[in-house]
Design a protein around this motif. Structure first.
Motif, PDB file in Angstrom:
ATOM      1  N   GLN A 135       0.792  -1.229   0.000  1.00  0.00           N
ATOM      2  CA  GLN A 135       0.000   0.000   0.000  1.00  0.00           C
ATOM      3  C   GLN A 135       0.828   1.284   0.000  1.00  0.00           C
ATOM      4  O   GLN A 135       0.535   2.184  -0.788  1.00  0.00           O
ATOM      5  N   PRO A 136       1.889   1.419   0.797  1.00  0.00           N
ATOM      6  CA  PRO A 136       2.662   2.674   0.757  1.00  0.00           C
ATOM      7  C   PRO A 136       3.284   2.936  -0.613  1.00  0.00           C
ATOM      8  O   PRO A 136       3.389   4.082  -1.043  1.00  0.00           O
ATOM      9  N   LEU A 177       9.518   9.250   4.305  1.00  0.00           N
ATOM     10  CA  LEU A 177       9.846   9.350   5.728  1.00  0.00           C
ATOM     11  C   LEU A 177       8.617   9.119   6.609  1.00  0.00           C
ATOM     12  O   LEU A 177       8.709   8.526   7.679  1.00  0.00           O
ATOM     13  N   TYR A 178       7.460   9.588   6.142  1.00  0.00           N
ATOM     14  CA  TYR A 178       6.230   9.421   6.900  1.00  0.00           C
ATOM     15  C   TYR A 178       5.732   7.971   6.854  1.00  0.00           C
ATOM     16  O   TYR A 178       5.424   7.378   7.884  1.00  0.00           O
ATOM     17  N   ALA A 179       5.668   7.400   5.655  1.00  0.00           N
ATOM     18  CA  ALA A 179       5.051   6.079   5.485  1.00  0.00           C
ATOM     19  C   ALA A 179       6.002   4.934   5.825  1.00  0.00           C
ATOM     20  O   ALA A 179       5.557   3.914   6.359  1.00  0.00           O
ATOM     21  N   ALA A 190       9.063  20.021  -6.553  1.00  0.00           N
ATOM     22  CA  ALA A 190       8.097  19.807  -5.467  1.00  0.00           C
ATOM     23  C   ALA A 190       7.767  18.324  -5.319  1.00  0.00           C
ATOM     24  O   ALA A 190       7.621  17.821  -4.195  1.00  0.00           O
ATOM     25  N   MET A 191       7.668  17.599  -6.444  1.00  0.00           N
ATOM     26  CA  MET A 191       7.370  16.177  -6.377  1.00  0.00           C
ATOM     27  C   MET A 191       8.470  15.421  -5.635  1.00  0.00           C
ATOM     28  O   MET A 191       8.189  14.554  -4.808  1.00  0.00           O
ATOM     29  N   VAL A 192       9.711  15.760  -5.908  1.00  0.00           N
ATOM     30  CA  VAL A 192      10.818  15.099  -5.218  1.00  0.00           C
ATOM     31  C   VAL A 192      10.720  15.361  -3.720  1.00  0.00           C
ATOM     32  O   VAL A 192      10.861  14.435  -2.907  1.00  0.00           O
ATOM     33  N   ALA A 193      10.428  16.592  -3.342  1.00  0.00           N
ATOM     34  CA  ALA A 193      10.311  16.925  -1.918  1.00  0.00           C
ATOM     35  C   ALA A 193       9.138  16.185  -1.277  1.00  0.00           C
ATOM     36  O   ALA A 193       9.265  15.640  -0.167  1.00  0.00           O
ATOM     37  N   VAL A 194       8.009  16.137  -1.956  1.00  0.00           N
ATOM     38  CA  VAL A 194       6.832  15.445  -1.419  1.00  0.00           C
ATOM     39  C   VAL A 194       7.098  13.947  -1.304  1.00  0.00           C
ATOM     40  O   VAL A 194       6.723  13.314  -0.311  1.00  0.00           O
ATOM     41  N   MET A 195       7.757  13.372  -2.302  1.00  0.00           N
ATOM     42  CA  MET A 195       8.035  11.937  -2.261  1.00  0.00           C
ATOM     43  C   MET A 195       9.002  11.589  -1.117  1.00  0.00           C
ATOM     44  O   MET A 195       8.838  10.560  -0.459  1.00  0.00           O
ATOM     45  N   ILE A 196       9.983  12.437  -0.879  1.00  0.00           N
ATOM     46  CA  ILE A 196      10.899  12.192   0.239  1.00  0.00           C
ATOM     47  C   ILE A 196      10.151  12.306   1.565  1.00  0.00           C
ATOM     48  O   ILE A 196      10.311  11.470   2.461  1.00  0.00           O
ATOM     49  N   ALA A 197       9.311  13.337   1.687  1.00  0.00           N
ATOM     50  CA  ALA A 197       8.518  13.501   2.913  1.00  0.00           C
ATOM     51  C   ALA A 197       7.571  12.316   3.117  1.00  0.00           C
ATOM     52  O   ALA A 197       7.421  11.813   4.237  1.00  0.00           O
TER      53      ALA A 197
END
Length: 107
Positions: free
Chosen positions: A58-59, A102-104, A92-99
């Motif tokens: 799922q992640p 780290l979250y998931a 922005a996509m790279v930053a969101v994917m890294i975040a």
């Protein structure tokens, strides 16, 4: 004089790094990130011996959806000739994917 006509130098190709060129590179990176994220599901299935629970995948599927939406947005901006906005969306996509990673999945 040898009698042969002089050949003019061919015109130099435009080698500048334009916003359009950066947008093309950014879209390519986004697409490769999307493929890599979705391919991770198959790697996990192979590592689990063919038994992969949905909770384990799922992640990565959610990450693939995030990457697909950003990639779609970047391509749309590219077609509307908003090249700089396309590059910004890609960053922005790279930053969101890294975040999200780290979250998931944790550090």
């Amino acid at each position: 004089m040898s009698g042969a006509p002089e050949v003019a130098d061919p015109p130099a190709r435009d080698r500048r790094w334009t916003a359009e060129r950066w947008a093309r590179i950014a879209i390519t990176i986004q697409f490769l990130a999307l493929v890599r994220t979705l391919a991770e599901v198959y790697r996990l299935r192979w590592a689990a011996g063919g038994r992969l629970a949905f909770g384990q995948a799922q992640p990565f599927i959610a990450g693939g959806l995030i990457a697909a939406v950003f990639c779609w947005l970047a391509v749309t901006l590219y077609f509307f000739r908003r090249h700089r906005a396309c590059v910004v969306v890609s960053i922005a996509m790279v930053a969101v994917m890294i975040a999200y990673k780290l979250y998931a999945l944790g550090p």
